[in-house]
Scaffold this motif. Structure first.
Motif, PDB file in Angstrom:
ATOM      1  N   ASP A   1      38.602  29.728  26.559  1.00  0.00           N
ATOM      2  CA  ASP A   1      39.309  30.565  27.533  1.00  0.00           C
ATOM      3  C   ASP A   1      40.186  31.573  26.788  1.00  0.00           C
ATOM      4  O   ASP A   1      40.878  31.216  25.834  1.00  0.00           O
TER       5      ASP A   1
ATOM      6  N   HIS B   1      34.414  24.524  25.541  1.00  0.00           N
ATOM      7  CA  HIS B   1      34.081  23.587  26.612  1.00  0.00           C
ATOM      8  C   HIS B   1      32.932  24.180  27.424  1.00  0.00           C
ATOM      9  O   HIS B   1      32.603  25.362  27.267  1.00  0.00           O
TER      10      HIS B   1
ATOM     11  N   HIS C   1      32.175  27.994  25.904  1.00  0.00           N
ATOM     12  CA  HIS C   1      33.071  29.147  25.760  1.00  0.00           C
ATOM     13  C   HIS C   1      34.481  28.642  25.501  1.00  0.00           C
ATOM     14  O   HIS C   1      34.764  27.448  25.667  1.00  0.00           O
TER      15      HIS C   1
HETATM   16 FE   LIG Z   1      36.835  27.657  30.661  1.00  0.00          FE
END
Ligand SMILES: [Fe+2]
Ligand SMILES: O=C(O)CCC(=O)C(=O)O
Length: 351
Positions: free
Chosen positions: A221, A277, A219
């Motif tokens: 952020d 990540h 994903h």
């Molecule tokens: Fe994350």
């Protein structure tokens, strides 16, 4: 060993390589912030950080100013919480109305993560849109939920820690602004008047199926940036931009891992990149991590900075409202959705 609940099983192409044949050198840059008192050194840090934001989307910082004692205390508080019996943790469970508190079954890209979390806001009682619907103007109040027990769970330590990492996050955002040739305080106003930032405690229990499951699936952020503390177990992996390989971020004592979030990617019109990540789990050790997600206030319209745009560098995104983006994400974390989660590429303008 028993059977794994199929909800945790990653698609074949997402499963981790547990024993990479070529262990990679740790290449994520480490940046020392102790030198920021001198203008020349500050320029050097800005340039190092700019390179890291461009080439990796990730870096680590040392000598960051968050008191070590406080960082240690917050780790203890997190551990204390997860050691509580399940029924105690469930008393502060997040639900459809309140997204804060305890949660054991988060999905990332519709596969269940092998983890449990506890979330709290930096500014308690923050207003956010009640629904993702664009025409619905109703607001909802998010409220922190604190466990009553045990006494070692210290709400004061949580709040003190949140303020200390927030300070670091402002510092880093200022350096990122300088790296875009903008004034250091260029982004600060977006966080005034009810920022939606939060601190998360992540607990990844040992997993008997580390080849099938992930602690957190791949994903990016969504916020402006993330300030992450990890313990010494390891497991975080970053997708290297140059070749798409998953690179482990080796724990560095007393360092914070910083990553560019989607909002900085949009503000910088793709100069800086929010990179994928994920977290790999292991069969022996549990792991704890504490991210601080630096999120603006709900009313902020996110769009590329006008100052950076020109005929040669036209806007790559149309603007979107952070509050609605946040509300959409929170809904879709909850229930397994058939559709892809909202992402910044949904706002990308055609070239
Ligand atoms: Fe994350
Ligand atoms: O636990 C970690 O190292 C990272 C967790 C993460 O990426 C997240 O919570 O967004």
């Amino acid at each position: 060993m028993g059977e794994i609940d199929p909800a945790f099983i990653q698609a074949t192409d997402q499963r981790p390589k547990l024993n990479p044949t070529n262990p990679v050198a740790d290449e994520i840059p480490i940046i020392d912030l102790s030198v920021l008192s001198s203008p020349d050194e500050t320029r050097k840090v800005v340039s190092e950080m700019g390179h890291a934001c461009k080439n990796w989307g990730f870096f680590q910082v040392i000598n960051h100013g968050v008191p070590l004692e406080l960082a240690r205390k917050i780790e203890e508080v997190a551990k204390t919480f997860f050691e509580l019996p399940a029924e105690e943790k469930k008393k502060v469970k997040r639900d459809m109305v309140n997204a804060l508190g305890y949660h054991a079954g988060e999905n990332t890209k519709n596969v269940r993560d092998w983890k449990e979390v506890f979330d709290f806001l930096v500014e308690d009682e923050t207003l956010v849109p009640a629904s993702p619907e664009p025409d619905d103007k109703e607001l909802r109040k998010l409220t922190n939920q604190w466990p009553q027990y045990p006494p070692e769970f210290s709400r004061e330590v949580c709040q003190e820690y949140a303020r200390a990492v927030e300070k670091l996050a402002y510092k880093l955002l200022g350096l990122i602004a300088l790296g875009l040739d903008q004034p250091e305080n260029r982004f600060n106003d977006y966080f005034k008047d009810q920022q939606t930032s939060m601190v998360r405690f992540n607990h990844y229990p040992p997993c008997p199926f580390p080849h099938l499951a992930l602690g957190v699936g791949r994903h990016k952020d969504a916020g402006a940036l993330t300030v992450l503390a990890q313990d010494d177990v390891g497991g975080l992996e970053v997708k290297r931009k140059s070749d798409g390989e998953w690179i482990p971020v080796t724990p560095t004592p007393n360092a914070y891992i910083i990553n560019v979030g989607d909002i900085v990617q949009v503000w910088s019109n793709d100069k800086f990149e929010s990179v994928e990540h994920r977290v790999v789990v292991n069969s022996e050790k549990e792991r704890f991590s504490v991210p601080f997600f630096f999120f603006p206030a709900r009313h902020v319209m996110v769009k590329p900075l006008e100052e950076l745009l020109s005929d040669e560098n036209p806007a790559k995104y149309r603007e979107y409202n952070w509050g609605k983006f946040y509300a959409t994400r929170n809904r879709s974390d909850f229930k397994k959705q058939e559709v892809e989660n909202i992402q910044i590429h949904h706002f990308r303008l055609p070239e």
